[in-house]
Scaffold this motif. Structure first.
Motif, short mmCIF file in Angstrom:
data_model
loop_
_atom_site.label_atom_id
_atom_site.label_comp_id
_atom_site.label_asym_id
_atom_site.label_seq_id
_atom_site.Cartn_x
_atom_site.Cartn_y
_atom_site.Cartn_z
N GLU A 63 71.43 104.78 52.50
CA GLU A 63 71.54 106.03 51.73
C GLU A 63 71.65 107.29 52.58
O GLU A 63 72.03 108.34 52.06
CB GLU A 63 70.29 106.20 50.83
CG GLU A 63 70.17 105.12 49.77
CD GLU A 63 68.87 105.20 48.99
OE1 GLU A 63 67.99 105.99 49.39
OE2 GLU A 63 68.74 104.48 48.00
N THR A 64 71.31 107.18 53.85
CA THR A 64 71.05 108.40 54.62
C THR A 64 71.91 108.53 55.86
O THR A 64 72.03 107.58 56.65
CB THR A 64 69.57 108.43 55.07
OG1 THR A 64 68.75 108.02 53.98
CG2 THR A 64 69.16 109.81 55.53
N LEU A 65 72.48 109.72 56.02
CA LEU A 65 73.19 110.08 57.24
C LEU A 65 72.36 111.10 58.02
O LEU A 65 71.62 111.88 57.44
CB LEU A 65 74.55 110.71 56.90
CG LEU A 65 75.51 109.85 56.08
CD1 LEU A 65 76.76 110.65 55.74
CD2 LEU A 65 75.87 108.58 56.83
N ARG A 66 72.54 111.08 59.33
CA ARG A 66 71.89 112.06 60.19
C ARG A 66 72.95 112.72 61.04
O ARG A 66 73.79 112.03 61.63
CB ARG A 66 70.85 111.35 61.07
CG ARG A 66 70.19 112.25 62.11
CD ARG A 66 68.95 111.60 62.75
NE ARG A 66 69.25 110.30 63.37
CZ ARG A 66 69.68 110.15 64.63
NH1 ARG A 66 69.92 111.21 65.39
NH2 ARG A 66 69.90 108.95 65.14
N GLN A 67 72.93 114.04 61.11
CA GLN A 67 73.88 114.76 61.96
C GLN A 67 73.61 114.40 63.42
O GLN A 67 72.45 114.39 63.85
CB GLN A 67 73.70 116.28 61.78
CG GLN A 67 74.01 116.79 60.39
CD GLN A 67 75.50 116.87 60.09
OE1 GLN A 67 76.34 116.76 60.98
NE2 GLN A 67 75.84 117.04 58.82
N SER A 68 74.69 114.13 64.16
CA SER A 68 74.50 113.79 65.58
C SER A 68 74.36 115.05 66.44
O SER A 68 74.09 114.95 67.63
CB SER A 68 75.68 112.96 66.07
OG SER A 68 76.85 113.76 66.11
N GLY A 69 74.59 116.20 65.82
CA GLY A 69 74.45 117.46 66.56
C GLY A 69 75.72 117.88 67.28
O GLY A 69 75.69 118.72 68.17
N GLU A 70 76.84 117.28 66.86
CA GLU A 70 78.14 117.59 67.48
C GLU A 70 78.53 119.05 67.18
O GLU A 70 78.56 119.47 66.03
CB GLU A 70 79.18 116.63 66.89
CG GLU A 70 80.56 116.83 67.38
CD GLU A 70 81.03 115.63 68.19
OE1 GLU A 70 80.42 114.54 68.09
OE2 GLU A 70 82.01 115.79 68.91
N THR A 77 74.06 114.73 53.99
CA THR A 77 73.34 113.62 54.62
C THR A 77 73.17 112.44 53.66
O THR A 77 72.38 111.54 53.93
CB THR A 77 71.96 114.09 55.12
OG1 THR A 77 71.26 114.67 54.03
CG2 THR A 77 72.11 115.10 56.24
N LEU A 78 73.93 112.44 52.54
CA LEU A 78 73.93 111.27 51.66
C LEU A 78 75.08 110.36 52.08
O LEU A 78 76.24 110.79 52.16
CB LEU A 78 74.11 111.70 50.20
CG LEU A 78 74.13 110.55 49.17
CD1 LEU A 78 72.78 109.81 49.14
CD2 LEU A 78 74.46 111.09 47.78
N PHE A 79 74.76 109.11 52.37
CA PHE A 79 75.81 108.14 52.72
C PHE A 79 76.48 107.67 51.43
O PHE A 79 75.83 107.07 50.57
CB PHE A 79 75.19 106.96 53.48
CG PHE A 79 76.18 105.96 54.01
CD1 PHE A 79 77.43 106.35 54.49
CD2 PHE A 79 75.87 104.61 54.05
CE1 PHE A 79 78.34 105.42 55.01
CE2 PHE A 79 76.76 103.67 54.57
CZ PHE A 79 78.00 104.08 55.04
N ALA A 80 77.76 107.99 51.30
CA ALA A 80 78.51 107.66 50.09
C ALA A 80 79.87 107.11 50.51
O ALA A 80 80.89 107.79 50.42
CB ALA A 80 78.67 108.91 49.22
N PRO A 81 79.88 105.86 51.01
CA PRO A 81 81.13 105.33 51.57
C PRO A 81 82.24 105.26 50.52
O PRO A 81 82.00 104.87 49.39
CB PRO A 81 80.73 103.94 52.08
CG PRO A 81 79.45 103.62 51.38
CD PRO A 81 78.77 104.91 51.09
N LYS A 82 83.43 105.68 50.94
CA LYS A 82 84.57 105.76 50.04
C LYS A 82 85.38 104.47 50.17
O LYS A 82 86.26 104.36 51.03
CB LYS A 82 85.40 106.99 50.41
CG LYS A 82 86.25 107.54 49.26
CD LYS A 82 87.33 108.46 49.76
CE LYS A 82 86.83 109.85 50.06
NZ LYS A 82 87.92 110.75 50.52
N PHE A 83 85.07 103.50 49.34
CA PHE A 83 85.80 102.23 49.36
C PHE A 83 87.20 102.45 48.75
O PHE A 83 87.36 103.25 47.82
CB PHE A 83 85.03 101.17 48.56
CG PHE A 83 83.70 100.82 49.16
CD1 PHE A 83 83.61 99.96 50.24
CD2 PHE A 83 82.52 101.39 48.66
CE1 PHE A 83 82.37 99.65 50.82
CE2 PHE A 83 81.28 101.09 49.23
CZ PHE A 83 81.21 100.23 50.30
#
Lengths: 148, 148
Positions: free
Chosen positions: A128-135, B20-26
Motif C-alpha cells: 500500500e505504501t510508497l516512500r520518496q527516495s529523496g531524488e 505515497t499510496l501505491f496504486a499500480p496501473k495494470f
C-alpha cells in the motif's frame, strides 16, 4: 522513410534468440518496450515505448525517440524540455521485444517530466505504501512545460 | 489471498505521481511491466510482467514472481532453473505502470533462460544487425530445462 524491420515471425526460435538479424517483435499496438539506462551509473532513468519509426530514428540519428501512447504520436525525447537523450548503446533481449538503451542524459540531466533524473523516485515499502527516495528536482516542470 | 491494490483511477494526477499510496496501473491484460536490475552492478537482467498476484507475492515473500504471458500463468522466477531472484528493493515510476526491481540473482547467477546472466546479450549495430556482446553461458539450458 521506410520504417520496416525484419519480421520476427519469419525466424526460427533459435535465430530469433541466438542470431544476428535484428527483428524487433512489436506488440499488437506496434510497440516495443524501451528501458533507458544512464551511461556510467547504469541507473534506470525511464521506461517507455517505441514504434518502428521511433526505433529507426533513434538508431539512425543517435538521439532517442519514443512513441507517446497518451498523445498518440512520435515523441523526440527532450523536444519540449531540452532533455535530449544521446544514444551510447542499444541492446535487445532474447525474444527481441524489448530494447535497452544506454544513454547520455543531456540538458539538466532529468529524464522524468517531474524534473527528476529518474522516473523511479519512489520506493515500494509494502502493498500500500510508497516512500520518496529523496531524488532532487533538477528543473521545475511548471516552468519547463508552460504550454501544458 | 486478496490480490487487490489501490485503484490508480481513483487518484488525482498529483497523488498518482507525487503521493505515497501505491496504486499500480495494470494494463488491459492486468499486467505491469517489471524491470529487474542486479544489485551492485545495476545491470539490467531482464524485463517481464507481473499481474496483481505476482506483484503481491513478490512484495510479501521477497522472492520475485512474474506472470508468464506465453504460458498464461504465475511464474516464480527460478522455480525450474533454481535461479531465484531475491528482492532487495522495489520502486515504481511516475505514473505507476512499471516496477523496477533491484535483485540478488541467486543460483548460477543467470536470469536469462538461455543460461546467460542478462537477457540483453546482443548489441543493436544498425537497423538490421545484432552483435553478440560475448556474454558467457552460466548454465546449459538443454540440461536445466529437460522437461521442455
Amino acid at each position: 522513410m521506410s520504417t520496416s524491420f525484419a519480421d520476427p515471425t519469419a525466424l526460427s526460435h533459435a535465430d530469433l534468440e541466438e542470431g544476428t538479424l535484428f527483428a524487433p517483435k512489436f506488440d499488437a499496438h506496434g510497440l516495443v518496450t524501451a528501458v533507458a539506462q544512464e551511461a556510467g551509473s547504469n541507473r534506470v532513468l525511464m521506461v517507455a515505448h517505441m514504434n518502428a519509426e521511433a526505433l529507426r530514428l533513434t538508431i539512425e540519428t543517435g538521439e532517442v525517440h519514443y512513441y507517446s501512447r497518451s498523445r498518440k504520436k512520435l515523441w523526440k525525447k527532450g523536444e519540449s524540455s531540452g532533455e535530449i537523450q544521446k544514444l551510447v548503446e542499444m541492446r535487445t533481449d532474447c525474444d527481441q521485444d524489448v530494447v535497452l538503451l544506454l544513454v547520455e542524459q543531456t540538458g539538466r540531466g532529468a529524464a522524468c517530466h517531474t524534473g527528476r533524473k529518474s522516473c523511479f523516485y519512489r520506493i515500494v515499502e509494502d502493498t500500500e505504501t510508497l516512500r520518496q527516495s529523496g531524488e532532487a528536482r533538477l528543473f521545475d516542470p511548471a516552468e519547463v512545460y508552460k504550454v501544458q
